[in-house]
Design a protein around this motif. Structure first.
Motif, PDB file in Angstrom:
ATOM      1  N   TRP A  29       0.983  -1.252  -0.346  1.00  0.00           N
ATOM      2  CA  TRP A  29       0.180   0.015  -0.002  1.00  0.00           C
ATOM      3  C   TRP A  29       0.978   1.249  -0.027  1.00  0.00           C
ATOM      4  N   ALA A  30       2.051   1.355   0.589  1.00  0.00           N
ATOM      5  CA  ALA A  30       2.754   2.407   0.878  1.00  0.00           C
ATOM      6  C   ALA A  30       3.651   2.524  -0.505  1.00  0.00           C
ATOM      7  N   ALA A  31       3.781   1.516  -1.268  1.00  0.00           N
ATOM      8  CA  ALA A  31       4.237   1.928  -2.737  1.00  0.00           C
ATOM      9  C   ALA A  31       3.332   2.202  -3.606  1.00  0.00           C
ATOM     10  N   HIS A  32       1.876   2.065  -3.443  1.00  0.00           N
ATOM     11  CA  HIS A  32       0.787   2.578  -4.219  1.00  0.00           C
ATOM     12  C   HIS A  32       0.615   4.000  -3.849  1.00  0.00           C
ATOM     13  N   MET A  33       1.136   4.461  -2.853  1.00  0.00           N
ATOM     14  CA  MET A  33       1.205   6.008  -2.202  1.00  0.00           C
ATOM     15  C   MET A  33       2.244   6.676  -2.756  1.00  0.00           C
ATOM     16  N   ARG A  34       3.296   6.059  -3.083  1.00  0.00           N
ATOM     17  CA  ARG A  34       4.468   6.673  -3.284  1.00  0.00           C
ATOM     18  C   ARG A  34       4.763   6.469  -4.943  1.00  0.00           C
ATOM     19  N   GLN A  35       3.897   5.907  -5.825  1.00  0.00           N
ATOM     20  CA  GLN A  35       3.933   5.584  -7.113  1.00  0.00           C
ATOM     21  C   GLN A  35       4.081   6.833  -7.754  1.00  0.00           C
ATOM     22  N   GLY A  36       5.018   6.976  -8.663  1.00  0.00           N
ATOM     23  CA  GLY A  36       5.394   8.214  -9.485  1.00  0.00           C
ATOM     24  C   GLY A  36       5.836   9.295  -8.600  1.00  0.00           C
ATOM     25  N   ASP A  37       6.332   8.843  -7.481  1.00  0.00           N
ATOM     26  CA  ASP A  37       7.017   9.850  -6.661  1.00  0.00           C
ATOM     27  C   ASP A  37       6.023  10.760  -6.309  1.00  0.00           C
ATOM     28  N   ARG A  38       4.880  10.434  -6.039  1.00  0.00           N
ATOM     29  CA  ARG A  38       3.556  11.444  -5.679  1.00  0.00           C
ATOM     30  C   ARG A  38       3.752  11.896  -4.152  1.00  0.00           C
ATOM     31  N   HIS A  39       4.092  10.934  -3.444  1.00  0.00           N
ATOM     32  CA  HIS A  39       4.268  11.202  -1.907  1.00  0.00           C
ATOM     33  C   HIS A  39       5.525  10.366  -1.249  1.00  0.00           C
ATOM     34  N   GLU A  40       6.161  10.895  -0.357  1.00  0.00           N
ATOM     35  CA  GLU A  40       6.972  10.291   0.352  1.00  0.00           C
ATOM     36  C   GLU A  40       6.321   9.944   1.638  1.00  0.00           C
ATOM     37  N   VAL A  41       6.483   8.499   1.888  1.00  0.00           N
ATOM     38  CA  VAL A  41       5.851   7.859   3.132  1.00  0.00           C
ATOM     39  C   VAL A  41       7.090   7.197   4.140  1.00  0.00           C
ATOM     40  N   ALA A  42       7.007   7.767   5.181  1.00  0.00           N
ATOM     41  CA  ALA A  42       7.913   7.170   5.994  1.00  0.00           C
ATOM     42  C   ALA A  42       7.223   6.200   6.759  1.00  0.00           C
ATOM     43  N   THR A  43       7.919   4.840   6.931  1.00  0.00           N
ATOM     44  CA  THR A  43       7.331   3.688   7.639  1.00  0.00           C
ATOM     45  C   THR A  43       7.675   3.431   8.894  1.00  0.00           C
ATOM     46  N   VAL A  44       6.862   3.545   9.929  1.00  0.00           N
ATOM     47  CA  VAL A  44       7.505   2.956  11.251  1.00  0.00           C
ATOM     48  C   VAL A  44       6.953   1.538  11.745  1.00  0.00           C
ATOM     49  N   ASP A  45       7.676   0.673  11.965  1.00  0.00           N
ATOM     50  CA  ASP A  45       7.415  -0.570  12.381  1.00  0.00           C
ATOM     51  C   ASP A  45       6.791  -0.284  14.170  1.00  0.00           C
ATOM     52  N   HIS A  46       5.650  -0.841  14.225  1.00  0.00           N
ATOM     53  CA  HIS A  46       5.162  -0.666  15.641  1.00  0.00           C
ATOM     54  C   HIS A  46       4.466  -2.033  16.059  1.00  0.00           C
ATOM     55  N   PRO A  47       5.179  -2.390  17.407  1.00  0.00           N
ATOM     56  CA  PRO A  47       4.458  -3.725  17.960  1.00  0.00           C
ATOM     57  C   PRO A  47       3.330  -3.685  18.416  1.00  0.00           C
ATOM     58  N   ASP A  48       2.713  -2.518  18.700  1.00  0.00           N
ATOM     59  CA  ASP A  48       1.370  -2.572  19.103  1.00  0.00           C
ATOM     60  C   ASP A  48       0.368  -1.569  18.499  1.00  0.00           C
ATOM     61  N   MET A  49      -0.067  -2.012  17.324  1.00  0.00           N
ATOM     62  CA  MET A  49      -0.949  -1.208  16.367  1.00  0.00           C
ATOM     63  C   MET A  49      -2.360  -0.977  16.872  1.00  0.00           C
ATOM     64  N   ALA A  50      -2.829  -1.766  17.902  1.00  0.00           N
ATOM     65  CA  ALA A  50      -4.047  -1.426  18.790  1.00  0.00           C
ATOM     66  C   ALA A  50      -3.947   0.028  19.502  1.00  0.00           C
ATOM     67  N   SER A  51      -2.778   0.221  20.074  1.00  0.00           N
ATOM     68  CA  SER A  51      -2.657   1.496  20.742  1.00  0.00           C
ATOM     69  C   SER A  51      -2.404   2.732  19.597  1.00  0.00           C
ATOM     70  N   VAL A  52      -1.763   2.508  18.606  1.00  0.00           N
ATOM     71  CA  VAL A  52      -1.743   3.412  17.638  1.00  0.00           C
ATOM     72  C   VAL A  52      -3.156   3.620  17.208  1.00  0.00           C
ATOM     73  N   LYS A  53      -3.862   2.749  16.864  1.00  0.00           N
ATOM     74  CA  LYS A  53      -5.371   3.160  16.429  1.00  0.00           C
ATOM     75  C   LYS A  53      -6.299   3.801  17.562  1.00  0.00           C
ATOM     76  N   ALA A  54      -6.126   3.436  18.660  1.00  0.00           N
ATOM     77  CA  ALA A  54      -6.755   3.934  19.765  1.00  0.00           C
ATOM     78  C   ALA A  54      -6.223   5.488  20.019  1.00  0.00           C
ATOM     79  N   GLN A  55      -4.842   5.692  20.002  1.00  0.00           N
ATOM     80  CA  GLN A  55      -4.338   7.055  20.002  1.00  0.00           C
ATOM     81  C   GLN A  55      -4.923   8.011  18.978  1.00  0.00           C
TER      82      GLN A  55
END
Length: 136
Positions: A29-55
């Protein structure tokens, strides 16, 4: 002229995607967002995605695998780049984010040999929800 200015603003937006380190579709999905250099997407690996979604205020029933912050908006799941760009151009005052619940086949990053499931992009915020876009 206005459209060009809005497009430039969308391209200049800061995008940070949070993902479970073991999820492959998030990178697709990040590659789709970057396609054609439209956007830069920084990727952060996170061990607790439920907390990210709650926050970030993602409603439980709209959750998916990855969460991106795009110029202050929450983008949950496999939202097409065109819808993110439209959100950044229009900036509805009540919208906090967009979401594609689950992981529908055929959505960006979930391509599966031509198999497609219908899905909707939902705008959410301030206790309100609206269909932002629908796909097959």
């Amino acid at each position: 002229m206005l459209l060009a200015a809005c497009t430039g603003a969308a391209q200049a937006a800061s995008f940070t995607m949070y993902r479970d380190p073991s999820c492959g579709c998030c990178e697709a999905w990040a590659a789709h967002m970057r396609q054609g250099d439209r956007h830069e997407v920084a990727t952060v690996d996170h061990p607790d995605m439920a907390s990210v979604k709650a926050q970030t205020g993602v409603p439980d029933d709209l959750r998916s695998c990855h969460t991106m912050i795009a110029d202050g908006y929450v983008i949950e799941g496999h939202v097409p780049a065109a819808d993110v760009e439209r959100l950044l151009a229009e900036r509805p005052d009540w919208v906090e984010g967009l979401a594609v619940a689950g992981m529908p086949l055929g959505s960006p990053g979930m391509e599966a040999g031509g198999k497609v499931q219908p899905y909707q992009v939902i705008a959410f915020g301030n206790g309100r929800r609206e269909v932002f876009a629908s796909y097959p």
